[in-house]
Design a protein around this motif. Structure first.
Motif, PDB file in Angstrom:
ATOM      1  N   GLU A  80       3.726  -7.452  43.377  1.00  0.00           N
ATOM      2  CA  GLU A  80       2.888  -7.540  42.380  1.00  0.00           C
ATOM      3  C   GLU A  80       2.600  -8.032  41.516  1.00  0.00           C
ATOM      4  O   GLU A  80       1.677  -8.877  41.086  1.00  0.00           O
ATOM      5  CB  GLU A  80       3.138  -6.033  41.113  1.00  0.00           C
ATOM      6  CG  GLU A  80       2.956  -4.760  41.516  1.00  0.00           C
ATOM      7  CD  GLU A  80       4.106  -4.158  42.028  1.00  0.00           C
ATOM      8  OE1 GLU A  80       4.564  -3.816  43.742  1.00  0.00           O
ATOM      9  OE2 GLU A  80       5.312  -4.619  42.068  1.00  0.00           O
ATOM     10  N   ASN A 100       7.902 -16.377  44.866  1.00  0.00           N
ATOM     11  CA  ASN A 100       7.017 -17.429  45.040  1.00  0.00           C
ATOM     12  C   ASN A 100       7.768 -18.688  45.043  1.00  0.00           C
ATOM     13  O   ASN A 100       8.574 -18.943  44.626  1.00  0.00           O
ATOM     14  CB  ASN A 100       6.323 -17.190  43.773  1.00  0.00           C
ATOM     15  CG  ASN A 100       4.933 -16.127  44.448  1.00  0.00           C
ATOM     16  OD1 ASN A 100       4.507 -16.119  44.946  1.00  0.00           O
ATOM     17  ND2 ASN A 100       4.789 -15.310  42.805  1.00  0.00           N
ATOM     18  N   ARG A 137       3.069 -18.605  48.358  1.00  0.00           N
ATOM     19  CA  ARG A 137       4.343 -17.376  48.694  1.00  0.00           C
ATOM     20  C   ARG A 137       5.209 -17.903  49.334  1.00  0.00           C
ATOM     21  O   ARG A 137       5.019 -19.512  49.832  1.00  0.00           O
ATOM     22  CB  ARG A 137       3.626 -16.981  50.410  1.00  0.00           C
ATOM     23  CG  ARG A 137       3.822 -17.295  51.240  1.00  0.00           C
ATOM     24  CD  ARG A 137       2.675 -16.837  52.559  1.00  0.00           C
ATOM     25  NE  ARG A 137       2.645 -18.123  53.752  1.00  0.00           N
ATOM     26  CZ  ARG A 137       3.189 -18.774  54.273  1.00  0.00           C
ATOM     27  NH1 ARG A 137       4.758 -19.062  54.138  1.00  0.00           N
ATOM     28  NH2 ARG A 137       3.324 -19.748  55.407  1.00  0.00           N
ATOM     29  N   GLU A 189       1.632 -11.686  43.681  1.00  0.00           N
ATOM     30  CA  GLU A 189       0.241 -11.307  43.551  1.00  0.00           C
ATOM     31  C   GLU A 189      -0.703 -12.288  42.067  1.00  0.00           C
ATOM     32  O   GLU A 189      -1.343 -12.587  42.159  1.00  0.00           O
ATOM     33  CB  GLU A 189      -0.472 -10.369  43.944  1.00  0.00           C
ATOM     34  CG  GLU A 189      -0.478 -10.150  45.533  1.00  0.00           C
ATOM     35  CD  GLU A 189      -1.035 -11.069  46.203  1.00  0.00           C
ATOM     36  OE1 GLU A 189      -1.667 -12.088  45.626  1.00  0.00           O
ATOM     37  OE2 GLU A 189      -0.306 -11.243  47.675  1.00  0.00           O
ATOM     38  N   PHE A 190      -0.033 -12.318  41.374  1.00  0.00           N
ATOM     39  CA  PHE A 190      -0.197 -12.091  39.808  1.00  0.00           C
ATOM     40  C   PHE A 190      -0.506 -13.697  39.815  1.00  0.00           C
ATOM     41  O   PHE A 190      -1.026 -14.558  39.183  1.00  0.00           O
ATOM     42  CB  PHE A 190      -0.076 -11.252  38.311  1.00  0.00           C
ATOM     43  CG  PHE A 190       0.057 -11.919  37.633  1.00  0.00           C
ATOM     44  CD1 PHE A 190      -1.488 -11.841  36.705  1.00  0.00           C
ATOM     45  CD2 PHE A 190       0.546 -12.776  36.571  1.00  0.00           C
ATOM     46  CE1 PHE A 190      -1.560 -12.189  35.948  1.00  0.00           C
ATOM     47  CE2 PHE A 190       0.500 -13.325  35.210  1.00  0.00           C
ATOM     48  CZ  PHE A 190      -0.491 -13.455  34.883  1.00  0.00           C
ATOM     49  N   TYR A 191       1.291 -14.234  39.843  1.00  0.00           N
ATOM     50  CA  TYR A 191       0.814 -15.588  39.895  1.00  0.00           C
ATOM     51  C   TYR A 191       0.188 -16.476  40.339  1.00  0.00           C
ATOM     52  O   TYR A 191      -0.321 -17.719  40.573  1.00  0.00           O
ATOM     53  CB  TYR A 191       2.677 -15.697  39.707  1.00  0.00           C
ATOM     54  CG  TYR A 191       2.885 -15.962  38.289  1.00  0.00           C
ATOM     55  CD1 TYR A 191       3.324 -16.220  36.900  1.00  0.00           C
ATOM     56  CD2 TYR A 191       4.652 -14.724  38.516  1.00  0.00           C
ATOM     57  CE1 TYR A 191       3.659 -15.917  35.646  1.00  0.00           C
ATOM     58  CE2 TYR A 191       5.051 -14.155  36.323  1.00  0.00           C
ATOM     59  CZ  TYR A 191       4.207 -14.693  35.785  1.00  0.00           C
ATOM     60  OH  TYR A 191       5.062 -14.671  34.749  1.00  0.00           O
ATOM     61  N   ARG A 192      -0.288 -15.820  42.216  1.00  0.00           N
ATOM     62  CA  ARG A 192      -0.766 -16.960  42.562  1.00  0.00           C
ATOM     63  C   ARG A 192      -1.850 -16.717  42.021  1.00  0.00           C
ATOM     64  O   ARG A 192      -2.908 -17.920  42.990  1.00  0.00           O
ATOM     65  CB  ARG A 192      -0.147 -16.004  44.353  1.00  0.00           C
ATOM     66  CG  ARG A 192       1.182 -16.188  44.985  1.00  0.00           C
ATOM     67  CD  ARG A 192       1.311 -15.710  45.992  1.00  0.00           C
ATOM     68  NE  ARG A 192       2.367 -15.332  46.424  1.00  0.00           N
ATOM     69  CZ  ARG A 192       3.361 -14.263  47.023  1.00  0.00           C
ATOM     70  NH1 ARG A 192       2.100 -13.870  48.253  1.00  0.00           N
ATOM     71  NH2 ARG A 192       4.110 -14.176  47.500  1.00  0.00           N
ATOM     72  N   SER A 193      -2.497 -15.807  41.948  1.00  0.00           N
ATOM     73  CA  SER A 193      -3.567 -15.427  41.813  1.00  0.00           C
ATOM     74  C   SER A 193      -4.993 -16.475  40.215  1.00  0.00           C
ATOM     75  O   SER A 193      -5.246 -17.384  40.204  1.00  0.00           O
ATOM     76  CB  SER A 193      -4.632 -14.149  40.785  1.00  0.00           C
ATOM     77  OG  SER A 193      -4.017 -13.607  39.855  1.00  0.00           O
ATOM     78  N   VAL A 194      -3.104 -16.806  39.490  1.00  0.00           N
ATOM     79  CA  VAL A 194      -3.497 -17.286  38.426  1.00  0.00           C
ATOM     80  C   VAL A 194      -3.073 -18.575  38.645  1.00  0.00           C
ATOM     81  O   VAL A 194      -3.678 -19.634  37.626  1.00  0.00           O
ATOM     82  CB  VAL A 194      -2.414 -16.611  36.833  1.00  0.00           C
ATOM     83  CG1 VAL A 194      -2.462 -17.772  35.523  1.00  0.00           C
ATOM     84  CG2 VAL A 194      -3.013 -15.262  36.265  1.00  0.00           C
ATOM     85  N   TYR A 195      -2.388 -19.329  39.466  1.00  0.00           N
ATOM     86  CA  TYR A 195      -1.904 -20.358  39.308  1.00  0.00           C
ATOM     87  C   TYR A 195      -2.144 -20.951  41.125  1.00  0.00           C
ATOM     88  O   TYR A 195      -1.012 -21.304  41.534  1.00  0.00           O
ATOM     89  CB  TYR A 195      -0.824 -20.855  38.911  1.00  0.00           C
ATOM     90  CG  TYR A 195      -0.539 -20.344  37.860  1.00  0.00           C
ATOM     91  CD1 TYR A 195      -0.885 -21.933  36.663  1.00  0.00           C
ATOM     92  CD2 TYR A 195       0.316 -19.592  37.364  1.00  0.00           C
ATOM     93  CE1 TYR A 195      -0.631 -21.811  35.351  1.00  0.00           C
ATOM     94  CE2 TYR A 195       0.463 -20.029  35.487  1.00  0.00           C
ATOM     95  CZ  TYR A 195      -0.174 -20.516  34.686  1.00  0.00           C
ATOM     96  OH  TYR A 195       0.542 -20.076  33.697  1.00  0.00           O
ATOM     97  N   PRO A 196      -3.758 -21.233  41.933  1.00  0.00           N
ATOM     98  CA  PRO A 196      -4.090 -21.101  42.727  1.00  0.00           C
ATOM     99  C   PRO A 196      -3.860 -22.370  43.401  1.00  0.00           C
ATOM    100  O   PRO A 196      -3.886 -23.167  42.742  1.00  0.00           O
ATOM    101  CB  PRO A 196      -4.835 -20.238  42.682  1.00  0.00           C
ATOM    102  CG  PRO A 196      -5.554 -21.237  41.902  1.00  0.00           C
ATOM    103  CD  PRO A 196      -5.211 -20.619  40.317  1.00  0.00           C
TER     104      PRO A 196
END
Length: 131
Positions: free
Chosen positions: A61, A89, A76, A64-71
């Motif tokens: 969870e 990450n 991964r 995914e959150f950090y990947r969406s905030v800092y694309p």
């Protein structure tokens, strides 16, 4: 943050230590209880094509959150096999992710790894004096 700052921060955590399991020039930070021979990795600073990065444990969870905030800045786990990718990450250390956010991710990585241990090991780790 630099690799040195990350390592210094990580080593302040109970039961943490520096190890070089893959290559004598590539450090990882592990956590273990005094009764254990070897600990679990929670932070892996490394260079990729001349750019500093760090891979940290996380929950699927939070990954995914950090990947969406800092694309593009949080991706991964770069070196992880597909089955482990939801649990790691890799963060670019180019200033695109604020230092305080990296600190939160390190704290989370440490907590995730410690919680994987049985309660008696968690208790041992919590009693290790801070460095």
């Amino acid at each position: 943050m630099t690799h040195e700052q990350i390592i210094e921060y990580c080593l302040k955590k109970n039961g943490s230590y520096l190890d070089y399991p893959f290559d004598p020039t590539v450090p990882v930070v592990r956590v273990k209880a005094p009764s254990q021979e070897k600990g679990r990795i929670f932070a892996q600073p490394f260079m990729l094509r001349g750019e500093p990065k760090v891979t940290l444990n996380c929950t699927p969870e939070s990954a995914e959150f950090y990947r969406s905030v800092y694309p593009g800045s949080v991706v991964r786990g770069w070196h992880c096999p597909p089955v482990q990718q939801p649990h790691f990450n890799t963060i670019n250390l180019d200033g695109s992710v604020p230092d305080d956010e990296i600190i939160r991710m390190i704290d989370h990585a440490y907590d995730v790894v410690v919680k994987k241990y049985p309660k008696y090991i968690q208790n041992e780790i919590s009693k290790v004096n801070l460095k």
